[in-house]
Design an enzyme around this catalytic site. Structure first.
Site, PDB file in Angstrom:
ATOM      1  CB  SER A   1      15.143 -11.484 -16.363  1.00 42.94           C
ATOM      2  OG  SER A   1      15.621 -10.399 -17.122  1.00 42.94           O
TER       3      SER A   1
ATOM      4  CD  GLU B   1      21.432 -10.181 -11.414  1.00 38.25           C
ATOM      5  OE1 GLU B   1      21.310 -10.494 -12.605  1.00 38.25           O
ATOM      6  OE2 GLU B   1      20.734 -10.661 -10.511  1.00 38.25           O
TER       7      GLU B   1
ATOM      8  CG  HIS C   1      20.549 -11.199 -15.870  1.00 41.75           C
ATOM      9  ND1 HIS C   1      19.802 -10.719 -14.833  1.00 41.75           N
ATOM     10  CD2 HIS C   1      19.685 -11.397 -16.899  1.00 41.75           C
ATOM     11  CE1 HIS C   1      18.536 -10.601 -15.209  1.00 41.75           C
ATOM     12  NE2 HIS C   1      18.437 -11.026 -16.464  1.00 41.75           N
TER      13      HIS C   1
END
Length: 532
Positions: free
Chosen positions: A223, A342, A447
């Site tokens: 990230s 995600e 994610h």
């Protein structure tokens, strides 16, 4: 070059990340100032003093080690300064305080924070001391939350037989305020990114006494940590500090330029009572830290974005997206990948935190927030009927347009100068935190859910037997890449580098495999048609 709408999309994802809270070859050689290792495996000598860590079966850990001076008082909003030495033996059995967090989205529920936070944690394999390869882990959290202490790296150290370093860096306003009166022209902002570079220099100078090889350092992050890796690939002061890179779910994004960040920083300072340019720098350094917890935001490319690295500065002269497109990325082996689903995490957080229910009437405006003038084309290409619900249609569009296909393009660009190995984490039954399991739609391989396959991060049900096998395979692939620059794993399929057929490793609990269907599955030809 990305279109304006695509750049807007990349900038706009920062707003959702904010809500979530959740090198080149060569360079100077490692310094030789560290004394010889101690015969006691719990003791390690560094350039600033002796540490006592913990020794357990299979690994050692040394935590809360200062790599820079406390950035407080006159050192606030300054580049990191050298850590002071200490006398005697310093306890290194617990991580240090986290850096100051955004109070609106703290993923660690208020655990201690402090400005004096610039520390690293070192995980080493057990047994004899040797020159093991090193992975330096940069945490995510939207550049406003998170810490190195969240990531228990014992599996990578013991099974992977590598040294792992996790680190803290300044976040939010304290890490990225670019007020023009805080320093020389072009030298303001990016304190958090400079912290990461200081941690890499600490690794270069000290890791040998922990059993690591300073000539075999891989930087890795997920990230915002992955975005940081993108920055280091083009940042001049990062040259020579690593020999390989791993970018996880953090495709390099277009970042705000210095004039934009300076204007926003002036406005921010005025709002908190430091608007007088003659005294602004001193005022900002004298403020109680609680007045600086709220992250700075600015409008960039037509969208509000978060605190984070700023381009056009001495630390980051070039935007990573432009730099990689121009072939200016460091020519080192790269692993780059994303998760199959995600954006369902961020859609789910909006559902849970803001009570948004994503009706069909909401769909056009949701897409317009992200894709601007391209929203109608995206809606036509991602009809709700194909995905059974608005949240899933919306999540699929943003996953494809802002994660999957961006990472695919960046991988192709980086492959012009060095080997690139692409992957997709594809366990759509990955364990998720309890709130995400209450949603009326499936989050899938969302994610951050791959992190628990590499680190002991807790917060979700345990892995099933097939998932544990996938975890073992991923640890083997990641540690193989850290060791050799090629992701090899015993008993697992050979992982090819990026080629014109789009080959990448699909990481699955029923057996990982090489796939060439990624571009079609994520509609990358459509997203390429929007660029211009």
């Amino acid at each position: 070059m990305l279109s304006r709408s695509a750049r807007r999309a990349l900038a706009a994802v920062a707003v959702v990340l904010l809500a979530a809270g959740c090198a080149r070859g060569g360079g100077e050689p490692p310094r030789a100032a560290v004394p010889a290792p101690s015969s006691d495996p719990a003791l390690v000598q560094t350039t600033t003093g002796t540490l006592r860590g913990q020794v357990t079966r299979g690994y050692r850990v040394f935590a809360g080690i200062p790599y820079a001076a406390a950035p407080i008082g006159p050192l606030r909003f300054q580049p990191p300064a050298p850590a002071p030495a200490w006398e005697g033996v310093r306890d290194a059995t617990r991580p240090g305080p986290r850096c100051i967090q955004d109070p609106g989205g703290d993923p660690e529920f208020g655990r201690q924070t402090d400005e004096d936070c610039l520390t690293v944690n070192v995980w080493t394999p057990g047994g004899s001391v040797g020159a093991r390869p090193v992975m330096v882990w940069i945490h995510g959290g939207g550049f406003i939350n998170g810490s190195g202490g969240m990531f228990d790296a014992r599996w990578l150290a013991s099974r992977g037989d590598i040294v792992v370093v996790t680190l803290n860096y300044r976040l939010g306003t304290l890490g990225f305020l670019a007020h023009p009166d805080l320093g020389p022209a072009g030298a303001v902002g990016n304190y958090g990114l400079a912290d990461q570079q200081a941690a890499l220099r600490w690794v270069r100078d000290n890791i040998a006494n922990f059993g690591g090889d300073p000539a075999k350092v891989t930087i890795a992050g997920e990230s915002a940590g992955g975005m940081s890796v993108c920055d280091h690939l083009v940042a001049p002061d990062s040259a020579g500090l690593f020999r390989a890179a791993i970018i996880m779910s953090g495709p390099c994004q277009v970042q705000a330029d210095l004039p934009t960040a300076e204007r926003a920083s002036l406005d921010y300072a005025a709002e908190i009572g430091c608007g007088d340019r003659q005294s602004a720098a001193q005022c900002l350094r004298d403020l109680p830290v609680d007045k600086l917890r709220k992250p700075i935001r600015y409008v960039h490319l037509g969208a509000e974005t978060m605190s984070g690295p700023v381009t056009g500065t001495s630390v980051l002269p070039v935007d990573p997206v432009a730099g990689m497109a121009d072939g200016r990325g460091a020519p080192v082996p790269v692993m780059i990948g994303t998760n199959r689903d995600e954006f369902t995490l961020f859609t789910g957080l909006r559902y849970l935190r803001l009570g948004e229910r994503f009706s069909a009437e909401d769909y056009p405006s949701l897409l317009a927030e992200i894709f601007g003038p391209d929203a109608d084309a995206v809606a036509a290409h991602y009809p709700v009927e194909r995905y059974d619900s608005v949240p899933l249609a919306y999540s699929a569009a943003v996953t494809d347009g802002m994660f999957s296909c961006v990472a695919d393009r960046i991988g192709d660009e980086l492959a012009e100068t060095a080997p690139v190995y692409a992957y997709e984490f594809n366990d759509r039954d990955a364990p998720a935190p309890e709130p995400l399991r209450t949603l009326p739609f499936r989050v899938g391989a969302s994610h951050s859910l791959e992190l628990r396959y590499l680190f002991d991060v807790g917060g979700a049900p345990p892995l099933s037997a097939p998932q544990q096998a996938l975890s073992d395979a991923m640890i083997d692939y990641w540690s193989g890449f850290v060791s050799t620059g090629v992701p090899r794993a015993p008993g697992q399929p050979e992982w090819p580098d990026v080629d014109p057929d789009g080959a990448r490793m699909s990481l699955q609990p029923d057996g990982s495999r090489v796939s060439t269907t990624f571009d079609d599955a994520h509609q990358c030809e459509f997203w390429a048609s929007l660029e211009g």
